[in-house]
Design an enzyme around this catalytic site. Structure first.
Site, PDB file in Angstrom:
ATOM      1  N   TYR A 312       0.863  -1.183   0.000  1.00  0.00           N
ATOM      2  CA  TYR A 312       0.000   0.000   0.000  1.00  0.00           C
ATOM      3  C   TYR A 312       0.899   1.232   0.000  1.00  0.00           C
ATOM      4  O   TYR A 312       0.827   2.090   0.877  1.00  0.00           O
ATOM      5  CB  TYR A 312      -0.955   0.001   1.203  1.00  0.00           C
ATOM      6  N   GLU A 333       0.913  -1.080  -5.024  1.00  0.00           N
ATOM      7  CA  GLU A 333      -0.109  -0.037  -4.896  1.00  0.00           C
ATOM      8  C   GLU A 333      -1.135  -0.230  -6.018  1.00  0.00           C
ATOM      9  O   GLU A 333      -0.771  -0.550  -7.145  1.00  0.00           O
ATOM     10  CB  GLU A 333       0.588   1.330  -4.986  1.00  0.00           C
ATOM     11  N   CYS A 408      -4.890   3.323  10.058  1.00  0.00           N
ATOM     12  CA  CYS A 408      -5.740   4.472  10.373  1.00  0.00           C
ATOM     13  C   CYS A 408      -7.060   3.989  10.956  1.00  0.00           C
ATOM     14  O   CYS A 408      -8.008   4.751  11.070  1.00  0.00           O
ATOM     15  CB  CYS A 408      -5.978   5.320   9.128  1.00  0.00           C
TER      16      CYS A 408
HETATM   17  N1  SAH Z   1       1.881   4.446   2.296  1.00  0.00           N
HETATM   18  C1  SAH Z   1       1.307   5.552   1.573  1.00  0.00           C
HETATM   19  C2  SAH Z   1      -0.185   5.352   1.255  1.00  0.00           C
HETATM   20  C3  SAH Z   1      -1.054   4.882   2.362  1.00  0.00           C
HETATM   21  S1  SAH Z   1      -2.792   5.043   2.072  1.00  0.00           S
HETATM   22  C4  SAH Z   1       1.530   6.857   2.325  1.00  0.00           C
HETATM   23  O1  SAH Z   1       1.951   6.840   3.463  1.00  0.00           O
HETATM   24  O2  SAH Z   1       1.292   7.919   1.747  1.00  0.00           O
HETATM   25  C5  SAH Z   1      -3.256   3.484   1.470  1.00  0.00           C
HETATM   26  C6  SAH Z   1      -2.901   3.248   0.028  1.00  0.00           C
HETATM   27  O3  SAH Z   1      -3.368   1.944  -0.318  1.00  0.00           O
HETATM   28  C7  SAH Z   1      -3.515   4.196  -0.982  1.00  0.00           C
HETATM   29  O4  SAH Z   1      -2.517   4.715  -1.823  1.00  0.00           O
HETATM   30  C8  SAH Z   1      -4.484   3.313  -1.791  1.00  0.00           C
HETATM   31  O5  SAH Z   1      -4.569   3.697  -3.148  1.00  0.00           O
HETATM   32  C9  SAH Z   1      -3.835   1.958  -1.657  1.00  0.00           C
HETATM   33  N2  SAH Z   1      -4.705   0.773  -1.795  1.00  0.00           N
HETATM   34  C10 SAH Z   1      -6.005   0.652  -1.444  1.00  0.00           C
HETATM   35  N3  SAH Z   1      -6.444  -0.607  -1.662  1.00  0.00           N
HETATM   36  C11 SAH Z   1      -5.391  -1.302  -2.175  1.00  0.00           C
HETATM   37  C12 SAH Z   1      -5.220  -2.654  -2.600  1.00  0.00           C
HETATM   38  N4  SAH Z   1      -6.213  -3.535  -2.543  1.00  0.00           N
HETATM   39  N5  SAH Z   1      -3.999  -3.021  -3.057  1.00  0.00           N
HETATM   40  C13 SAH Z   1      -2.969  -2.129  -3.111  1.00  0.00           C
HETATM   41  N6  SAH Z   1      -3.087  -0.850  -2.716  1.00  0.00           N
HETATM   42  C14 SAH Z   1      -4.276  -0.426  -2.255  1.00  0.00           C
END
Ligand code: SAH
Ligand code: NI
Length: 452
Positions: A312, A333, A408
């Site tokens: 993620y 991602e 979160c």
């Molecule tokens: N680590 C990053 C983003 C965290 S938010 C930071 O700190 O900025 C969570 C992220 O997970 C988002 O970018 C969202 O697009 C992604 N996401 C949501 N569902 C997902 C999935 N099933 N597989 C991969 N990524 C996903």
């Protein structure tokens, strides 16, 4: 029998996870908006279901010593600051208690130390991003916030927790839209043009991106609107239009067009430079997100030998913060544009030992596992719904020493921690970090280590 519209004197015993006062009477649990523990109130009964019930404060008889009396009502009514009526020190204690309670209730863990919530010195005006609806109120185009649980717009100019420069731009854009008689969206009728304004501002760079969310492509006199905005706000380096013609609460539609400047704005985190697209996730509280990342990095005790999965990964902000201190980083991602941003961000910062893959985290984890990838640390930062059992099993099959979990939503984290414990990991450290002051939202980092 307690009935609707009864008025009952009660004392509030607790706060729910979403910041409502709780009181128990006659086997019923009442939830009361903006009431605080220790307060005695005359409560008007709004609704009684089987076990749950809702009430509101008819009269505050004894106020909590921790009540902040200066908070304007609109911030509570709109949910912008749903804990703003509680002193900041108590907000931090509340968040720590939340994490402790949910770990105990969901995962039966009580022997792990939950550290004190890391808070902000100035817990206001911290948001680097605003998303505000545009509607007609009293025959005038307004920006503001919806009253909680409704779509009634409450006009606002000061959004309390947003960067003041963002508020200033929003008010200016509102006035320009009025000046050029741009029609605000009307949800019920499905008419009008402009639905939302989204603004992002780089915390360190001051660069601003403005996104106009409209129902149709054509904006009359758009060239003059743009000129007026960038003349008054030279820091606006990107103006983007998003088209959303659906009857939905989702803010963005599929189509983005750059109307002015670049497709991205830049910001910095922990010394790296990042380009951020409108559709990519970027933590809204930069100062505290840096603390969050530092906490996750410190807990993971990374070394040059480590191969780390950054699941993620968004635009790469976590993995790129420690990439220079480890052997390699593998990111996954689901938003294609964010993956593109992450790759460019690695290049921009001269980092070459990171590999980003676009896809659903659980599929990609499984693929990596099958191909023999053996990370020593798996770092996860999922959205509110947390991980899936499939993801958790794939990650355990890779046999990492440590799993660093950034969350979160403590409730889904506790659920996932429970499964990790069953599969051979032990929760050793938990650190709440306050990314969302004045609201009930809780962010937390947890470290799981392979049980010997
Ligand atoms: N680590 C990053 C983003 C965290 S938010 C930071 O700190 O900025 C969570 C992220 O997970 C988002 O970018 C969202 O697009 C992604 N996401 C949501 N569902 C997902 C999935 N099933 N597989 C991969 N990524 C996903
Ligand atoms: Ni919540």
């Amino acid at each position: 029998m307690i009935q609707k519209n009864d008025i009952i004197r009660i004392s509030i015993s607790d706060l729910s996870h979403d910041g409502m006062g709780m009181a128990k009477i006659d086997g019923l649990v009442f939830f009361v908006d903006s009431a605080l523990p220790g307060e005695v109130i005359d409560m008007r009964v709004l609704k009684v279901n089987k076990r749950l019930a809702y009430g509101k404060i008819e009269e505050l008889i004894e106020a909590s010593p921790y009540r902040v009396k200066t908070l304007e009502r609109v911030y509570l009514q709109s949910g912008i600051a749903d804990l703003g009526h509680l002193s900041y020190e108590q907000q931090l204690l509340f968040k720590r208690r939340q994490v402790k309670n949910v770990l105990y209730k969901t995962a039966h863990i009580q022997d792990v130390e939950v550290l004190e919530t890391l808070g902000m010195a100035h817990p206001f005006a911290y948001r680097n991003k605003a998303q505000v609806p545009v509607r007609r109120v009293n025959n005038q185009l307004e920006i503001g916030f919806f009253r909680k649980g409704s779509h009634d717009l409450m006009p606002l100019e000061d959004f309390l927790i947003q960067d003041k420069e963002i508020d200033r731009l929003l008010v200016f854009v509102r006035d320009i839209l009025r000046h050029y008689a741009v029609k605000p969206y009307d949800e019920k009728a499905g008419t009008g043009l402009i639905r939302q304004l989204v603004v992002r501002r780089g915390h360190y760079t001051g660069e601003m991106m403005l996104v106009l969310v409209t129902t149709r492509p054509k904006i009359f006199q758009i060239d003059r609107i743009i000129t007026d905005i960038v003349t008054a706000f030279p820091a606006v380096t990107s103006i983007i239009q998003n088209i959303n013609d659906q009857q939905t609460n989702v803010i963005y539609g599929r189509e983005f067009h750059t109307l002015y400047g670049k497709d991205t704005i830049e910001d910095e985190m922990l010394g790296n430079r990042y380009a951020i697209s409108a559709q990519s996730f970027y933590q809204v509280n930069t100062e505290m997100a840096e603390k969050l990342y530092q906490t996750a990095i410190a807990l993971s005790e990374l070394t040059k030998e480590d191969v780390v999965v950054d699941a993620y990964s968004g635009i790469g902000t976590i993995g790129l913060s420690f990439a220079r201190d480890v052997k390699a980083v593998y990111g996954v991602e689901v938003v294609a544009q964010a993956v593109k941003d992450a790759k460019e961000n690695a290049e921009r910062n001269g980092i070459t030992n990171v590999y980003y893959v676009h896809g659903d985290a659980e599929d990609v984890m499984k693929r990596w596992q099958k191909s023999g990838l053996k990370p020593s640390v798996i770092l996860v930062d999922p959205p509110r719904k947390g991980l899936t059992e499939y993801f958790i099993r794939a990650s355990v099959a890779m046999n990492p020493e440590k799993i660093t979990y950034i969350s979160c939503n403590p409730a889904t984290m506790a659920r996932d921690v429970k499964l990790y414990e069953i599969l051979g990991y032990t929760l050793t450290k938990v650190q709440p970090v306050d990314l969302f002051p004045q609201t009930h939202h809780v962010e937390v980092v947890a470290l799981l280590v392979k049980t010997d």
